[in-house]
Design an enzyme around this catalytic site. Structure first.
Site, mmCIF file in Angstrom:
data_model
loop_
_atom_site.group_PDB
_atom_site.id
_atom_site.type_symbol
_atom_site.label_atom_id
_atom_site.label_comp_id
_atom_site.label_asym_id
_atom_site.label_seq_id
_atom_site.Cartn_x
_atom_site.Cartn_y
_atom_site.Cartn_z
ATOM 1 N N LYS A 171 33.842 74.553 54.646
ATOM 2 C CA LYS A 171 32.940 75.030 53.599
ATOM 3 C C LYS A 171 31.967 73.917 53.225
ATOM 4 O O LYS A 171 32.359 72.915 52.633
ATOM 5 C CB LYS A 171 33.715 75.416 52.337
ATOM 6 C CG LYS A 171 32.819 76.034 51.272
ATOM 7 C CD LYS A 171 33.384 75.899 49.867
ATOM 8 C CE LYS A 171 32.905 74.683 49.129
ATOM 9 N NZ LYS A 171 31.472 74.650 48.811
ATOM 10 N N GLY A 222 33.621 64.283 48.241
ATOM 11 C CA GLY A 222 32.811 64.672 47.092
ATOM 12 C C GLY A 222 33.065 63.755 45.916
ATOM 13 O O GLY A 222 33.556 62.623 46.069
ATOM 14 N N THR A 224 34.528 62.079 42.501
ATOM 15 C CA THR A 224 35.897 61.719 42.099
ATOM 16 C C THR A 224 36.519 62.765 41.179
ATOM 17 O O THR A 224 37.692 63.124 41.339
ATOM 18 C CB THR A 224 35.892 60.324 41.436
ATOM 19 O OG1 THR A 224 35.636 59.354 42.458
ATOM 20 C CG2 THR A 224 37.219 60.004 40.779
ATOM 21 N N THR A 226 35.867 65.930 41.044
ATOM 22 C CA THR A 226 36.208 67.115 41.844
ATOM 23 C C THR A 226 37.452 66.827 42.680
ATOM 24 O O THR A 226 38.324 67.686 42.828
ATOM 25 C CB THR A 226 35.043 67.510 42.790
ATOM 26 O OG1 THR A 226 33.819 67.402 42.089
ATOM 27 C CG2 THR A 226 35.201 68.916 43.303
ATOM 28 N N GLY A 227 37.543 65.614 43.209
ATOM 29 C CA GLY A 227 38.713 65.223 44.004
ATOM 30 C C GLY A 227 40.002 65.362 43.194
ATOM 31 O O GLY A 227 41.028 65.799 43.718
ATOM 32 N N GLU A 244 37.906 61.704 50.091
ATOM 33 C CA GLU A 244 36.874 60.658 50.189
ATOM 34 C C GLU A 244 35.962 60.860 48.989
ATOM 35 O O GLU A 244 35.214 61.845 48.940
ATOM 36 C CB GLU A 244 36.080 60.808 51.493
ATOM 37 C CG GLU A 244 36.890 60.549 52.749
ATOM 38 C CD GLU A 244 37.209 59.072 52.980
ATOM 39 O OE1 GLU A 244 36.879 58.237 52.121
ATOM 40 O OE2 GLU A 244 37.800 58.767 54.024
ATOM 41 N N CYS A 278 27.565 57.583 49.134
ATOM 42 C CA CYS A 278 28.785 57.092 48.482
ATOM 43 C C CYS A 278 28.863 55.575 48.569
ATOM 44 O O CYS A 278 29.287 54.916 47.635
ATOM 45 C CB CYS A 278 30.009 57.730 49.127
ATOM 46 S SG CYS A 278 30.074 57.539 50.914
ATOM 47 N N GLU A 376 28.158 56.093 38.411
ATOM 48 C CA GLU A 376 27.594 56.279 39.752
ATOM 49 C C GLU A 376 26.374 57.203 39.644
ATOM 50 O O GLU A 376 26.515 58.426 39.702
ATOM 51 C CB GLU A 376 28.653 56.914 40.669
ATOM 52 C CG GLU A 376 28.209 57.026 42.101
ATOM 53 C CD GLU A 376 29.106 57.931 42.967
ATOM 54 O OE1 GLU A 376 29.757 58.835 42.429
ATOM 55 O OE2 GLU A 376 29.083 57.736 44.192
HETATM 56 P P1 NAD Z 1 30.932 67.574 44.507
HETATM 57 O O1 NAD Z 1 32.298 67.044 44.229
HETATM 58 O O2 NAD Z 1 30.184 68.200 43.409
HETATM 59 O O3 NAD Z 1 31.003 68.712 45.653
HETATM 60 C C1 NAD Z 1 31.586 68.477 46.908
HETATM 61 C C2 NAD Z 1 32.112 69.782 47.475
HETATM 62 O O4 NAD Z 1 33.185 70.257 46.664
HETATM 63 C C3 NAD Z 1 31.095 70.916 47.523
HETATM 64 O O5 NAD Z 1 31.271 71.625 48.724
HETATM 65 C C4 NAD Z 1 31.477 71.769 46.319
HETATM 66 O O6 NAD Z 1 31.094 73.116 46.436
HETATM 67 C C5 NAD Z 1 32.984 71.629 46.323
HETATM 68 N N1 NAD Z 1 33.648 71.830 45.024
HETATM 69 C C6 NAD Z 1 33.130 71.711 43.788
HETATM 70 N N2 NAD Z 1 34.072 71.944 42.851
HETATM 71 C C7 NAD Z 1 35.228 72.198 43.523
HETATM 72 C C8 NAD Z 1 36.566 72.469 43.119
HETATM 73 N N3 NAD Z 1 36.929 72.518 41.834
HETATM 74 N N4 NAD Z 1 37.509 72.656 44.078
HETATM 75 C C9 NAD Z 1 37.174 72.567 45.393
HETATM 76 N N5 NAD Z 1 35.921 72.325 45.831
HETATM 77 C C10 NAD Z 1 34.956 72.121 44.908
HETATM 78 O O7 NAD Z 1 30.150 66.379 45.184
HETATM 79 P P2 NAD Z 1 28.608 66.324 45.622
HETATM 80 O O8 NAD Z 1 27.766 66.274 44.391
HETATM 81 O O9 NAD Z 1 28.364 67.377 46.638
HETATM 82 O O10 NAD Z 1 28.578 64.913 46.371
HETATM 83 C C11 NAD Z 1 28.358 63.704 45.718
HETATM 84 C C12 NAD Z 1 29.653 62.931 45.519
HETATM 85 O O11 NAD Z 1 30.333 62.797 46.749
HETATM 86 C C13 NAD Z 1 29.409 61.511 45.029
HETATM 87 O O12 NAD Z 1 30.336 61.183 44.030
HETATM 88 C C14 NAD Z 1 29.656 60.662 46.269
HETATM 89 O O13 NAD Z 1 29.999 59.320 46.028
HETATM 90 C C15 NAD Z 1 30.732 61.434 46.937
HETATM 91 N N6 NAD Z 1 30.775 61.129 48.367
HETATM 92 C C16 NAD Z 1 31.833 60.416 48.850
HETATM 93 C C17 NAD Z 1 31.883 60.075 50.183
HETATM 94 C C18 NAD Z 1 33.040 59.314 50.754
HETATM 95 O O14 NAD Z 1 33.212 59.364 51.959
HETATM 96 N N7 NAD Z 1 33.845 58.639 49.968
HETATM 97 C C19 NAD Z 1 30.839 60.452 51.035
HETATM 98 C C20 NAD Z 1 29.775 61.183 50.506
HETATM 99 C C21 NAD Z 1 29.766 61.522 49.165
#
Ligand code: NAD
Length: 483
Positions: A171, A222, A224, A226-227, A244, A278, A376
Site C-alpha cells: 500500500k 513512515g 514515528t 504512525t509507527g 523505519e 528521513c 523533524e
Molecule cells: P506517514 O506515517 O504519515 O505515512 C506513511 C504511510 O503510513 C502512508 O502509506 C500512510 O497512508 C500510512 N498510514 C498512516 N496512518 C496509518 C496508520 N494508523 N496505520 C497504518 N498505516 C498508516 O509518513 P509520511 O508523511 O508519508 O512520511 C514521512 C515520514 O516518514 C517522516 O517522518 C520520515 O522521516 C519517515 N521516513 C522514514 C524513513 C526510514 O527509512 N526510516 C524513510 C522515509 C521516510
C-alpha cells in the site's frame, strides 16, 4: 503500457478498479493528474486471500526460480525507466537527477537482493543426531510506504519479501500512489498471480492492514507516531514488524574543514529531495572557529541552487510534495519568526500564495530547545548551530528521541572516528553522506525504528527460524533389540 492513465490496482494478478476514488496531484502545479482507486475492506481481504493462496507454491519453489523472477522484475523496470522517472517527478515533485537515482537504484537493488540467501545452519551432524536451523518465510507481508521515495522504499520491502518466499500486499502513500500502481501493472505477467498485490487508499487502509488477521508481518516506513500506531495495532495478532521511522540527524563539522569545500556537501546533506528525507541532516553543528565562514559559504552556495518544477531540466530542488506538509513546514518558519531567530537565508513566504514551494531557509544558531532543532520539519529549513566543546556537541547531538543517522566532517581522522563512535544512530557517515548499499544494514536506534532493511540482517526479518532436531537412533531396529 500507458503511464498517463489507467491507474488500477493489482489483485491476484488482475487489474482491479474500485467504486470510489481519490485525487492525485502534481505538487509542482497543484493540478489533479489522476483519480486513484480507494480500496474497500473487501478488496483488501481479496488481496490478502490471493497472497495466502499463492503462498504454498511460491514459498516452496527453489530459490533460483524466485531469483529469476526478481531478475525479470529488475529488467522490466530498467526497460521502462524513463516512464517511471517522468511519472515519479510528476507525482512526487523530485527533479530528474533524484528520479533517476531512485528508479535505476531500485532496479539495482532488486537484482542485488535477489542474490542474497540465508543458508541453513547445521548445529550438529553426528551418527546419533542432526540439528538444523532453517529460515522459513513468514507468510503474507503487508508493506506500507511513505511519499518521499515511493519506488525505492517499496522495493526495499518487495525484493527481500519475495526472494525469501513470502507473498506481499503493498500500500503506497495516498500522496504518491501512481508509480506503485504502475509497478503492479509492469510485473503482472512476471510474478505469479497473488504473490504481489498493490492496493491504494488512505490511512484507514493502512490501519486495516495492521489489524488484518491474515497478514503475518508489516514492513512500514513512515512517521514515528504512525509507527507507534502500527505497533499497537499489530500487537493484536502479534505480527512481525519492521519499522523505519523518522529522524533528526545531526551533522558535526570540525574546526579543521575548508568551509568553501565542505559547504556544498553540507548543503546536499540537508536539502537532497528538498529535505523530505528521513536521513536529511536536520541539525548542523559547526565549530565556532569556522562557523561564520561556513554559514557564509552555505548561504552563497544555496543562492546558486535552482528551485522549481522538477520536470524542467535545470531544476535542482522541487516543491513540497503535498499541501499538509507545506503547511507543516510553514509552521516551523513562523515559529522561528515569532521567536525572533535570525534567518541567514529564506523564510519569506506570502501566506496567501497557493503553490507548494518553500525557499531554502537557514536559521542562524537558534536555541537548542527550539522546535526547529528538536523536531523533524521534513522540509527545506535547517538550523545551523555553534559548538565549542567536543563532549558537549556529542551530548547535544545524542539528546533526541531519534537515532536514525548522523554525519561527521573533518580532516582529523582520529577526531572524526572518536566522535562517530559516540553517536547513537543506525548509520554514521564520515566525510560523505547518504551512501546506502543492498548489503549494508539500514535502520534506526531509539524512536527511529525497530529492525532494519537491507543486508542479511534485513533479509532475516522476512523469515521465521525453524529448528529441526533428528535423533537418528531412537527409532532404529538396534535400539529395539537393545530394549
Ligand atoms: P506517514 O506515517 O504519515 O505515512 C506513511 C504511510 O503510513 C502512508 O502509506 C500512510 O497512508 C500510512 N498510514 C498512516 N496512518 C496509518 C496508520 N494508523 N496505520 C497504518 N498505516 C498508516 O509518513 P509520511 O508523511 O508519508 O512520511 C514521512 C515520514 O516518514 C517522516 O517522518 C520520515 O522521516 C519517515 N521516513 C522514514 C524513513 C526510514 O527509512 N526510516 C524513510 C522515509 C521516510
Amino acid at each position: 503500457m500507458q503511464f498517463n492513465s489507467d491507474y488500477v490496482m493489482t489483485i491476484d494478478g488482475k487489474s482491479v478498479q474500485s467504486t470510489s476514488t481519490f485525487e492525485s496531484f502534481n505538487p509542482a502545479t497543484g493540478e489533479v493528474i489522476a483519480r486513484v482507486p480507494d480500496a474497500s475492506k473487501a478488496q483488501l481481504d481479496e488481496a490478502v486471500a490471493a497472497a495466502r493462496a499463492a503462498f504454498p507454491k511460491w514459498s516452496s519453489a527453489p530459490q533460483a526460480e524466485r531469483r529469476r523472477v526478481l531478475e525479470a522484475m529488475a529488467e522490466a523496470l530498467e526497460r521502462h525507466a524513463e516512464d517511471f522517472m517522468n511519472l515519479l517527478t510528476k507525482e512526487q515533485g523530485k527533479p530528474r537527477a533524484g528520479a533517476e537515482w531512485e528508479v535505476l537504484g531500485s532496479a539495482y537493488w532488486i537484482r542485488e537482493i535477489s542474490k542474497q540467501s540465508l543458508d541453513a545452519e547445521i548445529l550438529e551432524d553426528t551418527p546419533e543426531r542432526r540439528v538444523v536451523t532453517k529460515y522459513t518465510p513468514i507468510g503474507v507481508v503487508g508493506a506500507i510506504t511513505p511519499w518521499n521515495f515511493p519506488i525505492l522504499l517499496a522495493v526495499w520491502k518487495i525484493a527481500p519479501a519475495l526472494v525469501t518466499g513470502n507473498c506481499i500486499v503493498v500500500k503506497p502513500s495516498p500522496y504518491t500512489p501512481l508509480c506503485t500502481l504502475k509497478l503492479g501493472e509492469l510485473w503482472r505477467d512476471i510474478i505469479p498471480a497473488g504473490v504481489f498485490n498493490v492496493i491504494t487508499g488512505g490511512d484507514e487502509l493502512g490501519k486495516w492492514m495492521t489489524a488484518h488477521p491474515d497478514i503475518n508481518k508489516i514492513a512500514f516506513t513512515g512517521h514515528t507516531d504512525t509507527g507507534k500506531a502500527v505497533m499497537r495495532s499489530a500487537a493484536g495478532t502479534l505480527k512481525r514488524i519492521t519499522l523505519e521511522l523518522g529522524g533528526n540527524d545531526p551533522a558535526i563539522v570540525l574546526p579543521d574543514v575548508d568551509p568553501k569545500k565542505v559547504a556544498p556537501q553540507l548543503f546536499w546533506a540537508a536539502f537532497q529531495n528538498n529535505a523530505q528525507f528521513c536521513n536529511a541532516t536536520k541539525r548542523l553543528y559547526v565549530h565556532n572557529d569556522v562557523y561564520e565562514e561556513t554559514l557564509k559559504e552555505l548561504v552563497a552556495y544555496a543562492r546558486t541552487v535552482k528551485v522549481g518544477d522538477g520536470s524542467q531540466a535545470d531544476t535542482q530542488l522541487g516543491p513540497i510534495q503535498n499541501r499538509p506538509q507545506y503547511e507543516k513546514v510553514l509552521e516551523y518558519i513562523q515559529d522561528c519568526r515569532r521567536n525572533g531567530y535570525r534567518f541567514a537565508l529564506g523564510g519569506d513566504i506570502d501566506a496567501r500564495k497557493r503553490d507548494w514551494f518553500i525557499p531554502i531557509t537557514l536559521i542562524d544558531n537558534p536555541p537548542e530547545d527550539s522546535r526547529v532543532v528538536q523536531e523533524e520539519p521534513f522540509g527545506p529549513i535547517l538550523p545551523v548551530l555553534r559548538w565549542q566543546d567536543e563532549a558537549d556537541v556529542v551530548t547535544r547531538a545524542n539528546d533526541t528521541r531519534y537515532g536514525l543517522g548522523a554525519s561527521v566532517w573533518g580532516r582529523d581522522l582520529d577526531a572524526v572516528q572518536r566522535i562517530a563512535d559516540r553517536l547513537d544512530a543506525g548509520t554514521v557517515w564520515v566525510n560523505e553522506i547518504h551512501k546506502y548499499a543492498p548489503g549494508q544494514a539500514f535502520g534506526g536506534h531509539k524512536e527511529s525504528g525497530i529492525g532494519c532493511e537491507n543486508s542479511l540482517h534485513g533479509l532475516v526479518e522476512y523469515t521465521n527460524w525453524k529448528t529441526i532436531t533428528l535423533n537418528k537412533k531412537s527409532m532404529s531396529a538396534e535400539q529395539d533389540k537393545a530394549a
